[in-house]
Design an enzyme around this catalytic site. Sequence first.
Site, PDB file in Angstrom:
ATOM      1  CB  SER A   1      -0.943  -0.058   1.215  1.00 13.88           C
ATOM      2  OG  SER A   1      -1.973   0.862   1.107  1.00 13.88           O
TER       3      SER A   1
ATOM      4  CG  ASP B   1      -6.114  -2.732  -3.958  1.00 17.31           C
ATOM      5  OD1 ASP B   1      -6.779  -1.984  -3.211  1.00 17.31           O
ATOM      6  OD2 ASP B   1      -4.927  -3.019  -3.741  1.00 17.31           O
TER       7      ASP B   1
ATOM      8  CG  HIS C   1      -5.401  -2.660   0.224  1.00 13.43           C
ATOM      9  ND1 HIS C   1      -4.859  -2.127  -0.920  1.00 13.43           N
ATOM     10  CD2 HIS C   1      -4.789  -2.013   1.260  1.00 13.43           C
ATOM     11  CE1 HIS C   1      -3.964  -1.202  -0.594  1.00 13.43           C
ATOM     12  NE2 HIS C   1      -3.901  -1.131   0.717  1.00 13.43           N
TER      13      HIS C   1
END
Length: 500
Positions: free
Chosen positions: A220, A441, A469
Amino acid sequence: MRRIVLLVVAALFSAACFLPGGLGGSDEGAAPSPTKDGIWTPCTDEARKIYPQASRSFQYHCAKVDVPKDWAKPDGPKIQISLIRARIGSQSDRIGSLLVNPGGPGGSGVDTAVYLTNALPVSVLRRFDLVGFDPRGVGRSAPVKCMSDEDLDASFGSEPDPVEQAQFDQIVTLTKQMDAGCKAKYGDDLKLYGTVQAAKDIDAIRQAVGDDKLTYLGYSYGTLLGATYAQLFPKNIRAMVLDGAVDPTMSSVEASESQAKGFERAFSNFDAWCKDHTSRCPIAPDARGAITKALDQARANPVTYEGRKATSGWVFYAVISALYTQDRWTDLADAIDSLHDGDAEAVFELADAYAERTPGGSYSNLFDANAAVNCTDDDSPPSVSQIRTLQSQWREKYPLFGAPLAIGSLTCSVWSGGRDPVPTGKANGAPPIVVVGTKGDPATPYEQTPALANMLGVGHVLTWEGEGHTAYPETSCISSAVNAYLIDLTVPAEGKTCPA
């Protein structure tokens, strides 16, 4: 594990226990002293406090690295970066350290390293020391803490799409109040918590743990941190996996709209899943309609649970929380069904997990750090009036998530700390970097994966056709490709795609 480890990024907005350690400082131009086993402090008890189910096949040691508070002034004041090292008892043919970052910004890499002892493939864990660190401003590393629990409660509970001007103005006032608290406490030092400074800390960590080259796994926001490092220190990289890519070439407005599109797409996938799995989704066949109704009812007459009102804000963040992983889709459906029956417990469980709010009402410093990092990185946030316009435009394009994502930009719009934008160039001289993207995602939409790979110039895309995610180590296909790269430096075949 994924819900704990993989955190919110970009326009959306851990009380961690202290981990002892002990690396000394460094002089200008000199690397921190290489760590020896005698310098690391055993901290198995602390690891168990973080995660009682932490693998007992590992030994845990902690340390601290002194770095300049401002890398532009290496002789100036220092801050300490906290590390943890997890070493499996069956380690053999050690390659070095695998440094991990869970994203956020604001996520604790110390906590993440402990969680990942039960998640990463054993074939990788036997070849590397797993090293986690709390980036500057986060957790145990000179944490930024300037937002009160009361203000955070008000922020999360506020209307996600304030149509009336008075509602909108109230949220602007609250956002400015939170900003003023941070500015009053930290002043000009707020600009020292950006990604560029943190990337330079990573190179100090690399030297401190005694690695000639960095092996890095970033999730991320951790992909942005890794990409920044790759541009600053390209020749210091051995291997780098960036999972859930953030594209730094996008403006903050473009990034927010990308997330609105990503969450809307993920929510549509959830709605379709409910239609196909009615026995597991009590709000089927129209999950979108049920959640829209729940939000409207929360605006008119919020359900009370243990003295807390499940306002539209809390319901919205319950939805956000569940969309991070398909594993929680059933939980979301059950929570909304229970809310219709007057029980908000499950809604608060989802929302509080996202917000890192304890049952007692206290918060970690996740969102304080999140604001400090994101807003320092963003040198061109939209104005308040632009946000008001975007709110209307995006509501039409992305019915559930457009307006709230526009409102999320207010934090950096009113931010009074300094700015230190991230670089957006090639990582010339770096080895191949694997950039992993997930088609479903919501938080870092797949389109950003090839964009980041192309920006770096040395990126190689690995695709998972799944939901949620990030991807590693969700499936054997993704794991095999990433493992081979981390261990043997075998780059995945061009265009490699793994099925859901």
